[in-house]
Design a protein around this motif. Sequence first.
Motif, PDB file in Angstrom:
ATOM      1  N   ARG A   1       0.779  -0.973   0.061  1.00 31.83           N
ATOM      2  CA  ARG A   1       0.042   0.349   0.323  1.00 31.83           C
ATOM      3  C   ARG A   1       0.469   0.933  -0.265  1.00 31.83           C
ATOM      4  O   ARG A   1       0.580   2.194  -0.716  1.00 31.83           O
ATOM      5  CB  ARG A   1      -0.996  -0.119   0.963  1.00 31.83           C
ATOM      6  CG  ARG A   1      -2.120  -0.866   1.044  1.00 31.83           C
ATOM      7  CD  ARG A   1      -3.035  -0.185   2.095  1.00 31.83           C
ATOM      8  NE  ARG A   1      -2.720  -0.569   3.378  1.00 31.83           N
ATOM      9  CZ  ARG A   1      -2.879  -2.002   4.176  1.00 31.83           C
ATOM     10  NH1 ARG A   1      -3.761  -3.262   3.656  1.00 31.83           N
ATOM     11  NH2 ARG A   1      -2.745  -2.421   4.826  1.00 31.83           N
ATOM     12  N   LYS A   2       2.379   0.701   0.544  1.00 32.58           N
ATOM     13  CA  LYS A   2       3.231   2.767   0.320  1.00 32.58           C
ATOM     14  C   LYS A   2       3.869   2.395  -0.499  1.00 32.58           C
ATOM     15  O   LYS A   2       4.284   3.089  -0.732  1.00 32.58           O
ATOM     16  CB  LYS A   2       3.839   2.003   2.045  1.00 32.58           C
ATOM     17  CG  LYS A   2       3.545   2.408   3.169  1.00 32.58           C
ATOM     18  CD  LYS A   2       2.857   3.892   3.299  1.00 32.58           C
ATOM     19  CE  LYS A   2       2.319   4.543   4.272  1.00 32.58           C
ATOM     20  NZ  LYS A   2       2.524   5.707   4.981  1.00 32.58           N
ATOM     21  N   GLY A   3       3.434   1.939  -1.823  1.00 31.20           N
ATOM     22  CA  GLY A   3       3.992   1.710  -3.202  1.00 31.20           C
ATOM     23  C   GLY A   3       5.980   0.318  -3.260  1.00 31.20           C
ATOM     24  O   GLY A   3       5.693   0.961  -4.063  1.00 31.20           O
ATOM     25  N   TYR A   4       5.559   0.001  -1.993  1.00 32.49           N
ATOM     26  CA  TYR A   4       6.974  -1.028  -2.604  1.00 32.49           C
ATOM     27  C   TYR A   4       6.561  -2.669  -3.446  1.00 32.49           C
ATOM     28  O   TYR A   4       5.877  -2.820  -3.216  1.00 32.49           O
ATOM     29  CB  TYR A   4       7.451  -1.386  -1.002  1.00 32.49           C
ATOM     30  CG  TYR A   4       7.991  -0.051  -0.298  1.00 32.49           C
ATOM     31  CD1 TYR A   4       9.318   0.321  -0.363  1.00 32.49           C
ATOM     32  CD2 TYR A   4       7.366   0.616   1.130  1.00 32.49           C
ATOM     33  CE1 TYR A   4       9.613   2.361   0.143  1.00 32.49           C
ATOM     34  CE2 TYR A   4       7.427   1.417   1.448  1.00 32.49           C
ATOM     35  CZ  TYR A   4       8.664   2.245   1.242  1.00 32.49           C
ATOM     36  OH  TYR A   4       8.735   3.202   1.555  1.00 32.49           O
ATOM     37  N   THR A   5       7.829  -2.267  -3.480  1.00 35.82           N
ATOM     38  CA  THR A   5       7.494  -3.830  -4.816  1.00 35.82           C
ATOM     39  C   THR A   5       8.198  -5.297  -4.236  1.00 35.82           C
ATOM     40  O   THR A   5       7.633  -5.880  -5.126  1.00 35.82           O
ATOM     41  CB  THR A   5       7.651  -3.156  -6.399  1.00 35.82           C
ATOM     42  OG1 THR A   5       9.391  -3.232  -6.156  1.00 35.82           O
ATOM     43  CG2 THR A   5       7.196  -2.149  -6.786  1.00 35.82           C
ATOM     44  N   ASP A   6       8.989  -5.200  -3.373  1.00 35.27           N
ATOM     45  CA  ASP A   6      10.115  -5.931  -3.665  1.00 35.27           C
ATOM     46  C   ASP A   6      10.543  -5.831  -1.635  1.00 35.27           C
ATOM     47  O   ASP A   6      11.175  -5.234  -1.336  1.00 35.27           O
ATOM     48  CB  ASP A   6      11.472  -5.952  -4.020  1.00 35.27           C
ATOM     49  CG  ASP A   6      11.342  -5.765  -5.709  1.00 35.27           C
ATOM     50  OD1 ASP A   6      11.755  -7.188  -6.684  1.00 35.27           O
ATOM     51  OD2 ASP A   6      10.427  -5.166  -7.052  1.00 35.27           O
ATOM     52  N   LEU A   7      10.354  -7.174  -1.596  1.00 33.28           N
ATOM     53  CA  LEU A   7      11.117  -7.490  -0.156  1.00 33.28           C
ATOM     54  C   LEU A   7      12.353  -8.180  -0.114  1.00 33.28           C
ATOM     55  O   LEU A   7      12.192  -9.998  -0.825  1.00 33.28           O
ATOM     56  CB  LEU A   7      10.275  -7.890   0.366  1.00 33.28           C
ATOM     57  CG  LEU A   7      10.132  -8.289   2.217  1.00 33.28           C
ATOM     58  CD1 LEU A   7      10.677  -7.067   2.906  1.00 33.28           C
ATOM     59  CD2 LEU A   7       9.698  -9.119   2.649  1.00 33.28           C
ATOM     60  N   LEU A   8      13.477  -7.778   0.518  1.00 32.15           N
ATOM     61  CA  LEU A   8      14.406  -8.326   0.415  1.00 32.15           C
ATOM     62  C   LEU A   8      14.827  -8.522   1.506  1.00 32.15           C
ATOM     63  O   LEU A   8      15.549  -7.462   2.911  1.00 32.15           O
ATOM     64  CB  LEU A   8      16.082  -8.303  -0.444  1.00 32.15           C
ATOM     65  CG  LEU A   8      16.846  -8.351  -0.530  1.00 32.15           C
ATOM     66  CD1 LEU A   8      16.695 -10.324  -1.046  1.00 32.15           C
ATOM     67  CD2 LEU A   8      18.156  -7.831  -1.749  1.00 32.15           C
ATOM     68  N   ILE A   9      15.183 -10.161   2.692  1.00 33.19           N
ATOM     69  CA  ILE A   9      15.416  -9.910   3.759  1.00 33.19           C
ATOM     70  C   ILE A   9      16.792 -10.702   3.895  1.00 33.19           C
ATOM     71  O   ILE A   9      17.074 -11.665   3.674  1.00 33.19           O
ATOM     72  CB  ILE A   9      14.030 -11.061   3.965  1.00 33.19           C
ATOM     73  CG1 ILE A   9      12.821 -10.214   4.248  1.00 33.19           C
ATOM     74  CG2 ILE A   9      14.563 -11.087   5.857  1.00 33.19           C
ATOM     75  CD1 ILE A   9      11.844 -11.905   4.521  1.00 33.19           C
ATOM     76  N   GLN A  10      17.784  -9.960   4.613  1.00 32.43           N
ATOM     77  CA  GLN A  10      19.041 -11.208   5.030  1.00 32.43           C
ATOM     78  C   GLN A  10      18.737 -11.018   6.238  1.00 32.43           C
ATOM     79  O   GLN A  10      18.253 -10.586   7.314  1.00 32.43           O
ATOM     80  CB  GLN A  10      20.124  -9.222   5.359  1.00 32.43           C
ATOM     81  CG  GLN A  10      21.204 -10.690   6.076  1.00 32.43           C
ATOM     82  CD  GLN A  10      21.953 -10.012   7.172  1.00 32.43           C
ATOM     83  OE1 GLN A  10      21.210  -9.062   8.070  1.00 32.43           O
ATOM     84  NE2 GLN A  10      22.095 -11.070   7.661  1.00 32.43           N
ATOM     85  N   MET A  11      18.947 -12.267   6.526  1.00 30.04           N
ATOM     86  CA  MET A  11      18.130 -14.369   7.960  1.00 30.04           C
ATOM     87  C   MET A  11      18.836 -14.032   9.028  1.00 30.04           C
ATOM     88  O   MET A  11      18.870 -14.295   9.846  1.00 30.04           O
ATOM     89  CB  MET A  11      17.335 -14.850   7.436  1.00 30.04           C
ATOM     90  CG  MET A  11      17.415 -15.416   6.846  1.00 30.04           C
ATOM     91  SD  MET A  11      16.111 -16.363   6.019  1.00 30.04           S
ATOM     92  CE  MET A  11      16.484 -18.121   6.978  1.00 30.04           C
TER      93      MET A  11
END
Length: 172
Positions: A36-46
């Motif tokens: 909803r905030k307009g972000y397209t990708d989520l990359l997680i360093q776990m």
Amino acid sequence: MGSRERRVVFVTVGTTCFDALVKAVDSEEVKEALLRKGYTDLLIQMGRGTYMPSKDSGNSTLQVDYFTFSPSIADYIREASLVISHAGSGSIFETLRLGKPLIVVVNEDLMDNHQSELAEELADRKHLFCARPQTLQETVESMDLNNLLPYMPGDANQVVSLINKFLGFPVD
């Protein structure tokens, strides 16, 4: 759809295990809030965590990926539109120096958590947003990046001069 600008959220837990943060960003509620905030990708360093995020974005169109470690996260931070980080001072200051919007998520499982003091002080000064794993969705939904102030590192020259003078080195 192919011409859509990528807006990446980079999540880092550093070298620690912070499964609560990884689970929080992997939740449908947080993913939907990021969309909803307009972000397209989520990359997680776990890091050392054992929780495996879902690459299936469920109902959302958020592209999700993850990895454990990298020799340097600076390039990931540089490419990010938003960074969500654990409260380690290295990650915080590296992100602020690169001028990226930042949500710091405090790990409440740490004993004597001095990191929360740093995060809360910088949030009070409007350099970043501070959250807990259980408040991350609310923080994403309510954040206004226009309210953040740039972080300006202090000038250490005076301290260096004092130390040099104390140690008997020439002072410029």
